[in-house]
Structures are given as structure tokens and as C-alpha cells.
Enzyme design. Structure first.
Site, PDB file in Angstrom:
ATOM      1  N   ALA A 190       0.850  -1.207   0.000  1.00 53.52           N
ATOM      2  CA  ALA A 190       0.000   0.000   0.000  1.00 53.52           C
ATOM      3  C   ALA A 190       0.874   1.242   0.000  1.00 53.52           C
ATOM      4  O   ALA A 190       0.707   2.143   0.819  1.00 53.52           O
ATOM      5  CB  ALA A 190      -0.922   0.007   1.217  1.00 53.52           C
ATOM      6  N   GLY A 191       1.843   1.275  -0.924  1.00 50.90           N
ATOM      7  CA  GLY A 191       2.681   2.463  -1.079  1.00 50.90           C
ATOM      8  C   GLY A 191       2.120   3.343  -2.181  1.00 50.90           C
ATOM      9  O   GLY A 191       0.925   3.292  -2.500  1.00 50.90           O
ATOM     10  N   ILE A 193       2.647   3.454  -5.540  1.00 55.30           N
ATOM     11  CA  ILE A 193       2.139   2.819  -6.762  1.00 55.30           C
ATOM     12  C   ILE A 193       0.852   2.054  -6.464  1.00 55.30           C
ATOM     13  O   ILE A 193      -0.134   2.150  -7.212  1.00 55.30           O
ATOM     14  CB  ILE A 193       3.206   1.870  -7.364  1.00 55.30           C
ATOM     15  N   ARG A 281      11.233  -0.307  -5.142  1.00 52.14           N
ATOM     16  CA  ARG A 281      12.067  -0.419  -6.346  1.00 52.14           C
ATOM     17  C   ARG A 281      13.527  -0.617  -5.950  1.00 52.14           C
ATOM     18  O   ARG A 281      13.942  -0.212  -4.857  1.00 52.14           O
ATOM     19  CB  ARG A 281      11.893   0.840  -7.218  1.00 52.14           C
ATOM     20  N   ASP A 321      17.493   7.678  -9.105  1.00 55.41           N
ATOM     21  CA  ASP A 321      17.089   6.507  -8.315  1.00 55.41           C
ATOM     22  C   ASP A 321      18.244   5.578  -7.973  1.00 55.41           C
ATOM     23  O   ASP A 321      18.110   4.731  -7.091  1.00 55.41           O
ATOM     24  CB  ASP A 321      16.053   5.675  -9.097  1.00 55.41           C
ATOM     25  N   ALA A 329      11.238  11.729  -9.482  1.00 53.60           N
ATOM     26  CA  ALA A 329      11.769  12.284 -10.721  1.00 53.60           C
ATOM     27  C   ALA A 329      12.410  13.651 -10.494  1.00 53.60           C
ATOM     28  O   ALA A 329      13.520  13.927 -10.989  1.00 53.60           O
ATOM     29  CB  ALA A 329      10.646  12.387 -11.747  1.00 53.60           C
ATOM     30  N   HIS A 453      -8.621  35.261  -3.927  1.00 55.20           N
ATOM     31  CA  HIS A 453      -9.890  34.761  -3.407  1.00 55.20           C
ATOM     32  C   HIS A 453     -10.912  34.652  -4.537  1.00 55.20           C
ATOM     33  O   HIS A 453     -11.013  35.584  -5.342  1.00 55.20           O
ATOM     34  CB  HIS A 453     -10.435  35.714  -2.344  1.00 55.20           C
TER      35      HIS A 453
END
Ligand code: FAD
Ligand code: NAI
Length: 474
Positions: A190-191, A193, A281, A321, A329, A453
Site C-alpha cells: 500500500a505504497g 504505486i 524499487r 534513483d 523524478a 480569493h
């Protein structure tokens, strides 16, 4: 042998941005890229563009429009009948966005006179001129460069013993290309992705069950945000089970059967037509031959670098990464720019405390800086202000009253330490917080700045004022 000032290995957001910035600074630059799309065509852009950020956001938008049209336009008094979804068309739209952007990078390479070396790049030692990079492609060659930037990115982590065929058992690549809506979709993890792609297919009609190993939900978020997100996402129909232990997974041509132990220790099974495995990953350093230049990866497979992305070897840098830090990114892009400027003799730096995060669910989640639980753990004295979108006229007009903005500031100096948003357009709103934090603004600064506003951004001002117990509309 062709000589370059800089060879970048990998053309994801970290690599292609590094190459563009190097070229802007007058350095003779090449970029090695081997990516082939399913049709066999070589493509620039990396994970982000081909099977990550861009296609996932395209599907998130399509599915959001579908859900809105099917279920929420009636709140505006609009009646729509016979809404249907053409999945092949949705995928074609996504693919055409990807292709357009990938061609855009090819254009940038031509414009900036960057050579695309087509194939797999690996180190092949050094000579008197510089570092040797061998490119295995249709036309193999070895080039020499004064500097090399490794930007080889990451690949999906798979579960040991479970084959990903990207038909029944999928990682991000398969999950972005289902040719029909699965009736029952299982997700492990449940991350980011799991939640983004789980939301896409839920909106399109799948019954989605997410199995998460940790007992806490979205542990990297501020606790107040993760609690609100859990309430909202489960309310939308995502079945999220925390604290599970995945057991045996059986697959067939029709689907997968996952045995797991739930948080009470009870044995359970989940049957699904398709399964997404989204459990993080791993950095991609395979076949780089790092040893040829005296480099090695750390215990988790990352290339060790300092704060300036310098490896232990002169002239060799690594960004994105494939090095420590969040796998985002924009973090990779900033590192690419920093390294290019370092090579050109400038003095850039990155403030790693000011990198925003976004989860593109509905509502979106975005944050920058410290969470409240981090401040508590650090023993730092702080003040907190929160303002709900339910009290913001623009949010109500847009039928998006869910969520809030929360601002955390130092108790004494009132400098903003963290901003946490769950709500519509949080991805854009968080940029104001990042700017404020980079300029070391206090919460009072935001509170005193005139905001348009009606706008969602007024919630940022109100949350800042709430720190002083003087929110004007609460
Ligand atoms: P990558 O994008 O992985 O690119 C690396 C490139 O190097 C690849 O093209 C690869 O083919 C090439 N390469 C590798 N080895 C070699 C070699 N030896 N020779 C030649 N070429 C090589 N991040 C966000 O910030 N926002 C988002 O919304 C977001 N959404 C995402 C959604 C999904 C589904 C996924 C999977 C990721 C998402 N991310 C998002 C994360 C983001 O995609 C990564 O952080 C980013 O792509 C990392 O960039 P990079 O340049 O380091 O590597
Ligand atoms: P993730 O790290 O976000 O989440 C993985 C989840 O899987 C974690 O909650 C983890 O506890 C869980 N998990 C790990 N092993 C498990 C197991 N055996 N059983 C059950 N649960 C298990 O990783 P994810 O979602 O794969 O994404 C990878 C990365 O890609 C992200 O960390 C992020 O850096 C990037 N990304 C960013 C996006 C964005 O910026 N909007 C969107 C998508 C991805």
C-alpha cells in the site's frame, strides 16, 4: 575513439536533464540509452516517461474523469446517462502522451547537440584521456569521456519466487496496460504505486484489495494526513488490509490466489483476476561493470555518493534513483542539474530537506519538510496550524471539500518546518510551501501574504494563521 566532456548513462529524468544542462554549459555531451518500448522502438525518457510518472498520471486523469462523470456530476445538477469507458482508447491516449514526450526529448537532444548513443552502456576502464564507456548496441562502440554521470534508475522489486509475467502478476509496467478492467484486482504493497494504480482500476470498476505488510498506513506521511487518507480511501471502496504477512501465491491463466496471515494472525486467502506487486524499487546497476573503474554498490545496491553526487572515483557521478534519497523524478532532475553545474566549475547545491512529495490519489496528498512525528522524535519544539477545505469556498464550489492543510513551524522562530496537504490540487499547492521553506519563511510570512480569493491556496494562508489561533474563516 570519440571523445566527450560528459557521457551520461541513462536518459530518465535524472539523465536527460543532466545531459541538457551539460550541453547548455558548453560541454560536449552524449547520453547512452537502451530502453525499448513494447513495439521494439528505442525510446528516451526512462521509467518516469515510459512506465512511471507520465503514463500513470494520464490514467489517473482518465479514470478520475470517468468516476466524476458517472457519479459526481449529479451534485452539480448535471444528468449524464449511459456513461461507458473505452479502455483501448484510454490506453491509446496514454501511449500517445508518452510517445509525444519521448519525441520531445529527442528534439531537446538535437537542439542541444547531444549525441544519443543507442544501446547498453558499461564501464570499460580508463585511459590517458578519461573514462572508457562501452556501448553494446546495433553498432557497438567504445567512447572516452572526461566525466561520466550514471543515471541508470531503478526497477520494480519483485517477490522472491513469484514470476512477474505482466499479464496476471504485474509490476508497474503491466499495471499501466491492462487491456480490460479486472473484476477483482489484488495489490501487494500500500505504497505510492499501489494507491495510485489501485485507485485507477477501482474507479473503472475493479474490486481492489490492497495487502500491506506494515501495521501503519503511509508511514512517511504526517500522521494526521495518513489517518484522513485511510478514512477517505477506504470510504471510496479500496479494501486495505494492514499488517499482513504474504504466504504462498498460486497463479494460473485465470488469476492468482494469495494466502496471507492478517493482522490478527488469522489465515486468509485473496482470489483475484490480476495482481499488482508494488513493494518498492531496486537501483539498477546490473551490467554496469562498476569494478572496471574501482566502484562498488552499497549493501542495498545503491552507488555511494556524497551530497554533491560525487562517487569515490574522480570524474564519475551518480544521480537519481540509483543513489540514496527519495526515488522521485524531480529529485533526480535537480541532481542532474547540480552535477552538470559542478562539472562546469559552478557551486550548486541541493537542499534535500525541501524536496516535495506528492501522491496523486483523489484527493491528492503532498508534503514538504518534517512531519509532526519526526519533530516529536527529534525533540524539537513546534507549533501546528490546520485548516480544512470544508471551510474554503473554492473547494466547496469545486465539490472537493475533503482534506486540509497543516503547517508546522518552529515554536520560537516560527520558521516553517513542514507543510502537509491532503486535498484537491495538493500537487500544485505544495510548490508555495517549498518556495517558502527555501526562503526560510515564517508561518507569519505566509499569513501576511495576499492570496487570491476564492482559491484553494487560501487554505495555506489560513493554516499558517491557525498557528497563531487567528484563522479568519474558522
Ligand atoms: P529512470 O527513469 O529509471 O531512467 C533510467 C534509464 O536508464 C532507463 O531509461 C534505462 O533504460 C536506462 N539504463 C539503465 N541502465 C542502462 C545502461 N547500462 N545503459 C544504457 N541505459 C541504461 N516520481 C515522481 O516524482 N512523480 C511521480 O508521479 C512518479 N510516478 C511514478 C509512477 C510509477 C508507476 C513509477 C514506477 C515511478 C514513479 N515515479 C514518480 C518515480 C520516478 O519514475 C523515478 O524516480 C524516476 O524515473 C527516476 O529517474 P532516473 O532518471 O533516476 O531513472
Ligand atoms: P513504496 O515504497 O511506496 O511502497 C511499497 C509498500 O509495499 C510499502 O508500504 C511496504 O511496506 C510494502 N511492502 C513491502 N514488502 C511487502 C510485502 N512483502 N508484503 C506486503 N507489503 C510489502 O513503493 P512503490 O509503491 O512500489 O513505489 C516505488 C517508488 O516509486 C516510490 O517509493 C516512489 O519513490 C516512486 N513513486 C512515486 C510516485 C509519486 O511521486 N507520486 C508514484 C509512484 C511511484
Amino acid at each position: 575513439m570519440t571523445q566527450y566532456d560528459v557521457v551520461v548513462i541513462g536518459s530518465g529524468p535524472a539523465g536527460y536533464i543532466a545531459a541538457v544542462r551539460c550541453a547548455q554549459l558548453g560541454l560536449k555531451t552524449a547520453c547512452v540509452e537502451k530502453w525499448r518500448n513494447p513495439d521494439g522502438e528505442l525510446a528516451l525518457g526512462g521509467t518516469c516517461l515510459n512506465v512511471g510518472c507520465i503514463p500513470s498520471k494520464a490514467l489517473l486523469s482518465s479514470s478520475e474523469e470517468y468516476e466524476k462523470t458517472s457519479h459526481h456530476l449529479s451534485n452539480h445538477g448535471i444528468t449524464v446517462k449511459g456513461v461507458s469507458m473505452d479502455i483501448p482508447k484510454m490506453l491509446k491516449r496514454k501511449d500517445s502522451i508518452v510517445s509525444k514526450m519521448s519525441k520531445g526529448i529527442e528534439f531537446l537532444f538535437r537542439k542541444n547537440k547531444i549525441t544519443w548513443l543507442k544501446g547498453h552502456g558499461k564501464f570499460a576502464g580508463r585511459n590517458d584521456v578519461g573514462i572508457l564507456v562501452a556501448v553494446d548496441g546495433d553498432e557497438p562502440e567504445t567512447v572516452v569521456s572526461k566525466n561520466v554521470i550514471v543515471a541508470t534508475g531503478s526497477n520494480a522489486r519483485h517477490l522472491p519466487g513469484l514470476k512477474v509475467d505482466n499479464k496476471i502478476v504485474c509490476d508497474n509496467e503491466g499495471a499501466l496496460a491492462f487491456d480490460s478492467v479486472p473484476q477483482k484486482l489484488g495489490v501487494i504493497g500500500a505504497g505510492v504505486i499501489g494507491l495510485e494504480l489501485g485507485s485507477v482500476w477501482r474507479r473503472l470498476g475493479a474490486e481492489v484489495t490492497i495487502l500491506e505488510a506494515l501495521p501503519t498506513f503511509l508511514g512517511a506521511c504526517d500522521d494526521a494526513v495518513s489517518k484522513e487518507a485511510f478514512k477517505l480511501f477506504t470510504g471510496q471502496g479500496l479494501h486495505i488490509h494492514l499488517g499482513v504477512k504474504i504466504g504462498d501465491i498460486k497463479t494460473s491463466a485465470k488469476g492468482a490466489k494469495i494466502a496471507y496471515t492478517d493482522s490478527d494472525g488469522k489465515a486468509q486467502t485473496l482470489d483475484c483476476d490480476r495482481l499488482i506487486v508494488s513493494i518498492g524499487r531496486v537501483p539498477n546497476t546490473e551490467s554496469l561493470q562498476l569494478d572496471q573503474v574501482g566502484l562498488a554498490v552499497d549493501g542495498r545496491g545503491f552507488i555511494p555518493v556524497d551530497d554533491f553526487c560525487r562517487t569515490a572515483q574522480p570524474g564519475i557521478y551518480a544521480v537519481g534513483d540509483v543513489v540514496r534519497g527519495p526515488m522521485l523524478a524531480h529529485k533526480g532532475e535537480d541532481e542532474g542539474v547540480m552535477v552538470a553545474e559542478l562539472i562546469a566549475g559552478q557551486h550548486p547545491h541541493i537542499n534535500y530537506d525541501c524536496i516535495p512529495w506528492v501522491i496523486y490519489t483523489s484527493p491528492e496528498i503532498a508534503w514538504v519538510g518534517r512531519t509532526e512525528q519526526q519533530l516529536v522524535a527529534e525533540g524539537r519544539k513546534y507549533k501546528s496550524g490546520q485548516f480544512p477545505f470544508a471551510a474554503n469556498g473554492r473547494a466547496l464550489g469545486m465539490d472537493s471539500p475533503d482534506g486540509f492543510v497543516k503547517v508546522l513551524a518552529d515554536e520560537e522562530t516560527e520558521q516553517i518546518l513542514g507543510v502537509h496537504i491532503i486535498g484537491m490540487a495538493a500537487s500544485d499547492m505544495i510548490a508555495e510551501a517549498a518556495v517558502a521553506m527555501e526562503f526560510k519563511a515564517s508561518a507569519e510570512d505566509i499569513g501576511r501574504i495576499c492570496h487570491p480569493h476564492p482559491s484553494l491556496s487560501e487554505a495555506m494562508r489560513e493554516a499558517s494563521l491557525a498557528i497563531y489561533k487567528r484563522a479568519l474563516n474558522m
